[in-house]
Scaffold this motif. Structure first.
Motif, PDB file in Angstrom:
ATOM      1  N   SER A   3       0.474  -7.009  -4.876  1.00  0.00           N
ATOM      2  CA  SER A   3       0.595  -6.949  -3.422  1.00  0.00           C
ATOM      3  C   SER A   3       0.184  -8.253  -2.747  1.00  0.00           C
ATOM      4  O   SER A   3      -0.630  -9.023  -3.275  1.00  0.00           O
ATOM      5  CB  SER A   3      -0.278  -5.814  -2.855  1.00  0.00           C
ATOM      6  OG  SER A   3       0.281  -4.559  -3.137  1.00  0.00           O
ATOM      7  N   ALA A   4       0.757  -8.465  -1.551  1.00  0.00           N
ATOM      8  CA  ALA A   4       0.344  -9.548  -0.671  1.00  0.00           C
ATOM      9  C   ALA A   4       0.400  -8.996   0.747  1.00  0.00           C
ATOM     10  O   ALA A   4       1.026  -7.954   1.009  1.00  0.00           O
ATOM     11  CB  ALA A   4       1.254 -10.759  -0.823  1.00  0.00           C
ATOM     12  N   PHE A   5      -0.245  -9.683   1.684  1.00  0.00           N
ATOM     13  CA  PHE A   5      -0.380  -9.159   3.031  1.00  0.00           C
ATOM     14  C   PHE A   5       0.052 -10.201   4.049  1.00  0.00           C
ATOM     15  O   PHE A   5      -0.338 -11.368   3.969  1.00  0.00           O
ATOM     16  CB  PHE A   5      -1.826  -8.720   3.282  1.00  0.00           C
ATOM     17  CG  PHE A   5      -2.285  -7.680   2.301  1.00  0.00           C
ATOM     18  CD1 PHE A   5      -2.056  -6.337   2.538  1.00  0.00           C
ATOM     19  CD2 PHE A   5      -2.897  -8.053   1.115  1.00  0.00           C
ATOM     20  CE1 PHE A   5      -2.451  -5.375   1.627  1.00  0.00           C
ATOM     21  CE2 PHE A   5      -3.303  -7.108   0.192  1.00  0.00           C
ATOM     22  CZ  PHE A   5      -3.079  -5.755   0.443  1.00  0.00           C
ATOM     23  N   ARG A   6       0.870  -9.751   5.006  1.00  0.00           N
ATOM     24  CA  ARG A   6       1.343 -10.623   6.075  1.00  0.00           C
ATOM     25  C   ARG A   6       0.687 -10.197   7.381  1.00  0.00           C
ATOM     26  O   ARG A   6       0.858  -9.067   7.837  1.00  0.00           O
ATOM     27  CB  ARG A   6       2.862 -10.539   6.193  1.00  0.00           C
ATOM     28  CG  ARG A   6       3.404 -11.159   7.484  1.00  0.00           C
ATOM     29  CD  ARG A   6       4.891 -11.075   7.555  1.00  0.00           C
ATOM     30  NE  ARG A   6       5.370 -11.086   8.941  1.00  0.00           N
ATOM     31  CZ  ARG A   6       6.570 -11.510   9.315  1.00  0.00           C
ATOM     32  NH1 ARG A   6       7.425 -11.945   8.403  1.00  0.00           N
ATOM     33  NH2 ARG A   6       6.920 -11.470  10.576  1.00  0.00           N
ATOM     34  N   HIS A 102       7.005 -19.940   2.603  1.00  0.00           N
ATOM     35  CA  HIS A 102       6.626 -18.668   3.213  1.00  0.00           C
ATOM     36  C   HIS A 102       5.226 -18.306   2.726  1.00  0.00           C
ATOM     37  O   HIS A 102       4.944 -18.371   1.527  1.00  0.00           O
ATOM     38  CB  HIS A 102       7.605 -17.553   2.854  1.00  0.00           C
ATOM     39  CG  HIS A 102       7.293 -16.276   3.552  1.00  0.00           C
ATOM     40  ND1 HIS A 102       6.615 -15.238   2.949  1.00  0.00           N
ATOM     41  CD2 HIS A 102       7.532 -15.872   4.837  1.00  0.00           C
ATOM     42  CE1 HIS A 102       6.479 -14.243   3.809  1.00  0.00           C
ATOM     43  NE2 HIS A 102       7.023 -14.598   4.957  1.00  0.00           N
ATOM     44  N   CYS A 103       4.360 -17.927   3.664  1.00  0.00           N
ATOM     45  CA  CYS A 103       2.956 -17.724   3.344  1.00  0.00           C
ATOM     46  C   CYS A 103       2.511 -16.284   3.615  1.00  0.00           C
ATOM     47  O   CYS A 103       2.902 -15.683   4.620  1.00  0.00           O
ATOM     48  CB  CYS A 103       2.083 -18.668   4.163  1.00  0.00           C
ATOM     49  SG  CYS A 103       2.529 -20.415   4.003  1.00  0.00           S
ATOM     50  N   THR A 104       1.698 -15.770   2.723  1.00  0.00           N
ATOM     51  CA  THR A 104       1.038 -14.485   2.903  1.00  0.00           C
ATOM     52  C   THR A 104      -0.411 -14.666   2.445  1.00  0.00           C
ATOM     53  O   THR A 104      -0.856 -15.775   2.174  1.00  0.00           O
ATOM     54  CB  THR A 104       1.724 -13.386   2.082  1.00  0.00           C
ATOM     55  OG1 THR A 104       1.779 -13.805   0.693  1.00  0.00           O
ATOM     56  CG2 THR A 104       3.137 -13.116   2.577  1.00  0.00           C
ATOM     57  N   GLU A 124       2.013  -4.871   4.234  1.00  0.00           N
ATOM     58  CA  GLU A 124       1.758  -5.082   2.814  1.00  0.00           C
ATOM     59  C   GLU A 124       3.087  -5.260   2.088  1.00  0.00           C
ATOM     60  O   GLU A 124       4.002  -4.449   2.228  1.00  0.00           O
ATOM     61  CB  GLU A 124       1.010  -3.902   2.197  1.00  0.00           C
ATOM     62  CG  GLU A 124       0.754  -4.094   0.707  1.00  0.00           C
ATOM     63  CD  GLU A 124       0.026  -2.929   0.066  1.00  0.00           C
ATOM     64  OE1 GLU A 124      -0.208  -2.990  -1.157  1.00  0.00           O
ATOM     65  OE2 GLU A 124      -0.311  -1.970   0.797  1.00  0.00           O
ATOM     66  N   ILE A 125       3.192  -6.333   1.329  1.00  0.00           N
ATOM     67  CA  ILE A 125       4.331  -6.544   0.427  1.00  0.00           C
ATOM     68  C   ILE A 125       3.895  -5.976  -0.919  1.00  0.00           C
ATOM     69  O   ILE A 125       3.034  -6.525  -1.598  1.00  0.00           O
ATOM     70  CB  ILE A 125       4.682  -8.028   0.331  1.00  0.00           C
ATOM     71  CG1 ILE A 125       5.086  -8.551   1.714  1.00  0.00           C
ATOM     72  CG2 ILE A 125       5.810  -8.256  -0.675  1.00  0.00           C
ATOM     73  CD1 ILE A 125       5.250 -10.065   1.772  1.00  0.00           C
ATOM     74  N   THR A 126       4.464  -4.856  -1.278  1.00  0.00           N
ATOM     75  CA  THR A 126       3.957  -4.085  -2.409  1.00  0.00           C
ATOM     76  C   THR A 126       4.397  -4.616  -3.768  1.00  0.00           C
ATOM     77  O   THR A 126       3.814  -4.261  -4.793  1.00  0.00           O
ATOM     78  CB  THR A 126       4.387  -2.617  -2.285  1.00  0.00           C
ATOM     79  OG1 THR A 126       5.823  -2.559  -2.206  1.00  0.00           O
ATOM     80  CG2 THR A 126       3.788  -1.990  -1.030  1.00  0.00           C
ATOM     81  N   ASN A 127       5.443  -5.428  -3.776  1.00  0.00           N
ATOM     82  CA  ASN A 127       5.942  -6.014  -5.019  1.00  0.00           C
ATOM     83  C   ASN A 127       6.309  -7.456  -4.719  1.00  0.00           C
ATOM     84  O   ASN A 127       7.412  -7.741  -4.256  1.00  0.00           O
ATOM     85  CB  ASN A 127       7.150  -5.230  -5.534  1.00  0.00           C
ATOM     86  CG  ASN A 127       7.706  -5.790  -6.836  1.00  0.00           C
ATOM     87  OD1 ASN A 127       7.477  -6.948  -7.200  1.00  0.00           O
ATOM     88  ND2 ASN A 127       8.470  -4.970  -7.551  1.00  0.00           N
TER      89      ASN A 127
END
Length: 217
Positions: A3-6, A102-104, A124-127
């Motif tokens: 995961s990553a978060f924006r 592109h940044c998270t 949340e970017i789950t994948n």
């Protein structure tokens, strides 16, 4: 990495979640002072590598100082020539070519969200791998790019001592310590057009399956 978060304004994250709308910036665009705090960084893509010689001689043999003179293209000398040096400072400036970025963040926390002026929502970017694979496919329909990967940013001084082994970390993946609370994950694409580039906003509902709204931490 899953995961990553924006962190962004709600209107922007709502557009991502409903229309697949997303802005891909550029390295040089981040240098603009018009951006909000947490995004603007006039030193993006730049760094300086230096080496100092207090005292050395070409008669010393294969030392780090002699290697530095060669790598920094300081000066050349012929065989059987002895040159004495004192208080010599060598430096090389790097200015990375512009790239799409592109940044998270890899951290879900209120501390991270406070780093971005005006941010009041989180997606949340789950994948991460799936998301950027799909985003790359969409970007290629607009312009010619090569995806260079996604990696954690290194927080360090942009003035770096030369180690004697290469030129260190890619300046496009460096940010100064003042930004360390962002815990940034950075995706980058190399433009194949050989022309000046600008940020791109695209719309791809195929991105929606990788994104979920999160309560603000």
């Amino acid at each position: 990495m899953t995961s990553a978060f924006r962190y962004s304004k709600k209107e922007h994250n709502d557009s991502l979640l409903s229309l697949g709308s997303i802005r891909i910036g550029t390295l040089y665009d981040f240098r603009r002072s018009e951006h909000r705090r947490g995004i603007s960084d006039g030193k993006e893509g730049r760094k300086t590598v230096f080496h100092h010689i207090d005292q050395a001689s070409t008669a010393d043999g294969d030392t780090i100082h002699m290697r530095a003179l060669k790598e920094f293209n300081a000066f050349s000398y012929g065989p059987n020539t002895v040159v004495e040096m004192k208080n010599v400072h060598l430096a090389r400036d790097f200015n990375h070519p512009d790239m799409y970025v592109h940044c998270t963040s890899i951290d879900y926390s209120s501390k991270v969200m406070r780093e971005f002026e005006g941010a009041d929502s989180c997606v949340e970017i789950t994948n991460v791998i799936g998301f950027y694979k799909r985003l790359t496919e969409s970007l290629k329909k607009i312009t010619q790019v090569d995806f260079m990967g996604v990696t954690k940013v290194t927080y360090m001084d942009r003035n770096q001592p030369w180690t004697g082994d290469g030129w260190g970390i890619n300046p496009a993946l460096i940010k100064e310590h003042e930004f360390k609370n962002q815990v940034e994950l950075r995706a980058i694409w190399w433009s194949k057009t050989m022309k000046p580039i600008n940020p791109i906003t695209l719309h791809d509902i195929g991105l929606l399956k990788f994104c979920v709204s999160r309560l603000t931490p």
